[in-house]
Each structure stands twice: as structure tokens, then as C-alpha cells.
Motif scaffolding. Structure first.
Motif, short mmCIF file in Angstrom:
data_model
loop_
_atom_site.label_atom_id
_atom_site.label_comp_id
_atom_site.label_asym_id
_atom_site.label_seq_id
_atom_site.Cartn_x
_atom_site.Cartn_y
_atom_site.Cartn_z
N PHE A 134 0.83 -1.20 0.00
CA PHE A 134 0.00 0.00 0.00
C PHE A 134 0.87 1.26 0.00
CE2 PHE A 134 -2.22 3.45 2.15
CZ PHE A 134 -3.40 3.51 1.42
N ARG A 135 1.85 1.30 0.89
CA ARG A 135 2.68 2.51 1.01
C ARG A 135 3.61 2.72 -0.18
NH1 ARG A 135 3.03 0.61 6.14
NH2 ARG A 135 5.19 -0.01 5.85
N ARG A 136 3.94 1.67 -0.92
CA ARG A 136 4.83 1.82 -2.09
C ARG A 136 4.11 2.28 -3.35
NH1 ARG A 136 7.16 -2.76 0.28
NH2 ARG A 136 6.01 -4.18 -1.06
N GLN A 137 2.79 2.35 -3.31
CA GLN A 137 2.05 2.79 -4.50
C GLN A 137 2.40 4.25 -4.84
OE1 GLN A 137 -2.22 1.28 -4.85
NE2 GLN A 137 -1.95 1.78 -2.69
N PRO A 138 2.46 4.58 -6.13
CA PRO A 138 2.74 5.97 -6.52
C PRO A 138 1.73 6.97 -5.97
CG PRO A 138 2.93 4.51 -8.41
CD PRO A 138 2.39 3.69 -7.27
N ALA A 139 0.48 6.57 -5.80
CA ALA A 139 -0.57 7.48 -5.33
C ALA A 139 -0.52 7.72 -3.81
CB ALA A 139 -1.94 6.94 -5.72
N VAL A 140 0.35 7.01 -3.11
CA VAL A 140 0.44 7.13 -1.65
C VAL A 140 1.76 7.80 -1.30
CG1 VAL A 140 0.53 5.85 0.53
CG2 VAL A 140 -0.99 5.09 -1.30
N SER A 141 1.69 8.86 -0.52
CA SER A 141 2.91 9.58 -0.15
C SER A 141 3.29 9.34 1.31
CB SER A 141 2.71 11.08 -0.39
OG SER A 141 1.64 11.56 0.39
N ASN A 161 5.91 5.43 6.01
CA ASN A 161 6.10 4.59 7.19
C ASN A 161 4.79 4.34 7.93
OD1 ASN A 161 5.70 6.53 9.41
ND2 ASN A 161 7.55 7.51 8.64
N PRO A 162 4.75 3.23 8.68
CA PRO A 162 3.49 2.86 9.36
C PRO A 162 3.08 3.85 10.44
CG PRO A 162 5.25 1.33 9.93
CD PRO A 162 5.78 2.23 8.86
N ALA A 163 4.03 4.49 11.11
CA ALA A 163 3.68 5.42 12.19
C ALA A 163 2.86 6.59 11.66
CB ALA A 163 4.95 5.92 12.89
N ARG A 164 3.24 7.11 10.51
CA ARG A 164 2.51 8.25 9.93
C ARG A 164 1.09 7.83 9.53
NH1 ARG A 164 3.07 11.49 4.77
NH2 ARG A 164 1.76 13.26 5.25
N LEU A 165 0.97 6.65 8.94
CA LEU A 165 -0.36 6.16 8.55
C LEU A 165 -1.24 5.97 9.78
CD1 LEU A 165 -1.97 5.37 6.02
CD2 LEU A 165 -1.10 3.06 6.28
N MET A 174 -5.06 6.48 15.48
CA MET A 174 -5.18 5.24 16.24
C MET A 174 -3.90 4.84 16.96
SD MET A 174 -5.51 2.56 13.13
CE MET A 174 -4.05 1.68 12.67
N GLY A 175 -2.96 5.76 17.13
CA GLY A 175 -1.73 5.42 17.85
C GLY A 175 -0.80 4.60 16.98
N PRO A 176 0.27 4.06 17.57
CA PRO A 176 1.32 3.38 16.79
C PRO A 176 1.07 1.91 16.50
CG PRO A 176 1.96 3.52 19.07
CD PRO A 176 0.63 4.21 18.97
N VAL A 177 -0.17 1.49 16.44
CA VAL A 177 -0.45 0.05 16.32
C VAL A 177 -0.08 -0.55 14.97
CG1 VAL A 177 -2.26 0.09 18.05
CG2 VAL A 177 -2.87 0.37 15.67
N LEU A 178 -0.11 0.21 13.90
CA LEU A 178 0.17 -0.36 12.58
C LEU A 178 1.59 -0.93 12.51
CD1 LEU A 178 -0.82 -1.03 9.78
CD2 LEU A 178 -0.19 1.28 9.05
N SER A 179 2.53 -0.25 13.10
CA SER A 179 3.91 -0.76 13.13
C SER A 179 3.98 -2.10 13.86
CB SER A 179 4.84 0.25 13.79
OG SER A 179 6.16 -0.20 13.74
N ARG A 180 3.26 -2.23 14.96
CA ARG A 180 3.20 -3.51 15.69
C ARG A 180 2.59 -4.60 14.82
NH1 ARG A 180 -0.47 -2.19 19.47
NH2 ARG A 180 -0.95 -4.36 19.68
N TRP A 181 1.49 -4.28 14.16
CA TRP A 181 0.82 -5.27 13.31
C TRP A 181 1.75 -5.75 12.20
CZ3 TRP A 181 -4.23 -2.06 12.25
CH2 TRP A 181 -4.97 -1.96 13.43
N GLU A 182 2.50 -4.83 11.61
CA GLU A 182 3.40 -5.20 10.51
C GLU A 182 4.54 -6.08 10.98
OE1 GLU A 182 4.64 -1.83 8.23
OE2 GLU A 182 2.60 -1.35 7.61
N GLN A 183 4.78 -6.11 12.28
CA GLN A 183 5.80 -6.99 12.85
C GLN A 183 5.18 -8.24 13.47
OE1 GLN A 183 8.87 -4.77 15.13
NE2 GLN A 183 7.73 -2.97 14.44
#
Length: 172
Positions: free
Chosen positions: A30-37, A40-44, A50-59
Motif C-alpha cells: 500500500f505505502r509503495r504505491q505511486p498514489a500514496v505519499s 512509514n506505518p507510524a505516519r499512517l 489510532m496510535g502506533p499500532v500499525l507498526s506492531r501489526w506489521e511486525q
């Protein structure tokens, strides 16, 4: 919105998940798509409030498991149905390995994406190909990178392609 063909209009950044795809691989794509600027997961996560949970999920850390509120927030932000997002996670009660990423190179050769089931503690090998899952590169013995970083489909250290690792997988 609906077009004349009754197909839903999706935003430019919409990305359909693959069947059985892991949350880590999906959000990396998702983040590597040209339409997405967003790189990193923290920014998303911050954008979804929703806090820093996406980074945890990706790990592959799912303790505590994602809440309905978190899933709804990120699903809304990326224009994905909550049910499709939930399918990227392990089923309730299924424990995952998070210290190492596992891969069936034969499955990856068939369809190049990381399957969530490869991270299940209950899974020792690929039932389809009857091969043990790899957690280290057979050429240089480096741990397989997190799926969010699989842009090239190769070992980050030596560059060995995942598809060529199949000949080094052991029978299951």
C-alpha cells in the motif's frame, strides 16, 4: 459512487488485498504505491488517529488484538472494507511468530506475496507443496525481512530471489 457499469469508483490509492495476504505485506504494498505519499506505518497510524499500532501489526504483534475502532479507522482511511482488512489478520486465538518472517518460496513463485498463515505458530510447513517454511536465506543465512519490505522479492543481504530459494527448501 456508482458508474454506469455498476462498478464502485475507488480512490487512486485503493489496493485490493490478495487472498490470505498478511497485514505486513499488504501495508508495505500500500505505502509503495505511486498514489500514496506515506512511507512509514507510524505516519499512517497517526493519520487514522489510532496510535502506533500499525507498526506492531506489521511486525506480527497482535497482543492486544486489533480493536474494532482501530480496524474501522484504518479501513476508512485507506478506503478498504473492514471485512477485507480483518482478513489480513490471524483468526482469533491463532498465535503468530514475530521473531522471524517465514516464507514458502514455492508459493511465492506461484503468487508473489506473503501469506498470513506462514506466521502461524501452528504451521510448520507448506501443505500445498509439502515443503518446510524458510525463515533464513539459504544462501547467506540472513533472516528473511519483514514482508512490508519485500519490494524486490529478494534477500536484503545477498539479493537471492525468493523464487530461486525453492530449490533449497527441505521436504515437509
Amino acid at each position: 459512487m456508482v458508474t454506469g457499469d455498476s462498478e464502485e469508483q475507488r480512490p487512486a490509492w485503493y489496493l485490493e488485498p490478495f487472498e490470505g495476504e498478511s497485514v505486513s505485506h499488504y501495508f508495505g504494498r500500500f505505502r509503495r504505491q505511486p498514489a500514496v505519499s506515506i512511507s512509514n506505518p507510524a505516519r499512517l497510524s497517526r493519520l487514522a488517529k489510532m496510535g502506533p499500532v500499525l507498526s506492531r501489526w506489521e511486525q506480527f504483534y497482535f497482543n492486544p488484538p486489533p480493536t474494532q475502532t482501530e480496524l474501522e479507522a484504518i479501513a476508512k482511511l485507506i478506503s478498504l472494507d473492514v471485512e477485507k482488512l480483518m482478513a489480513l489478520f490471524p483468526p482469533s486465538g491463532e498465535r503468530t511468530l514475530h521473531r522471524s518472517t517465514r516464507l514458502c518460496a514455492a508459493c511465492y513463485r506461484d503468487a508473489p506475496y506473503h501469506r498470513m498463515e506462514w506466521q502461524f505458530q501452528s504451521v510448520a510447513g507448506c501443505e500445498k507443496h509439502r515443503l518446510r517454511l524458510l525463515s533464513r536465506c539459504p544462501a547467506c543465512d540472513t533472516k528473511i525481512a519483514l514482508p512490508r519490505d519485500w519490494e524486490l522479492g529478494a534477500c536484503k543481504q545477498c539479493g537471492m530471489k525468493f523464487v530461486s530459494m525453492v530449490k533449497r527448501q527441505k521436504c515437509y
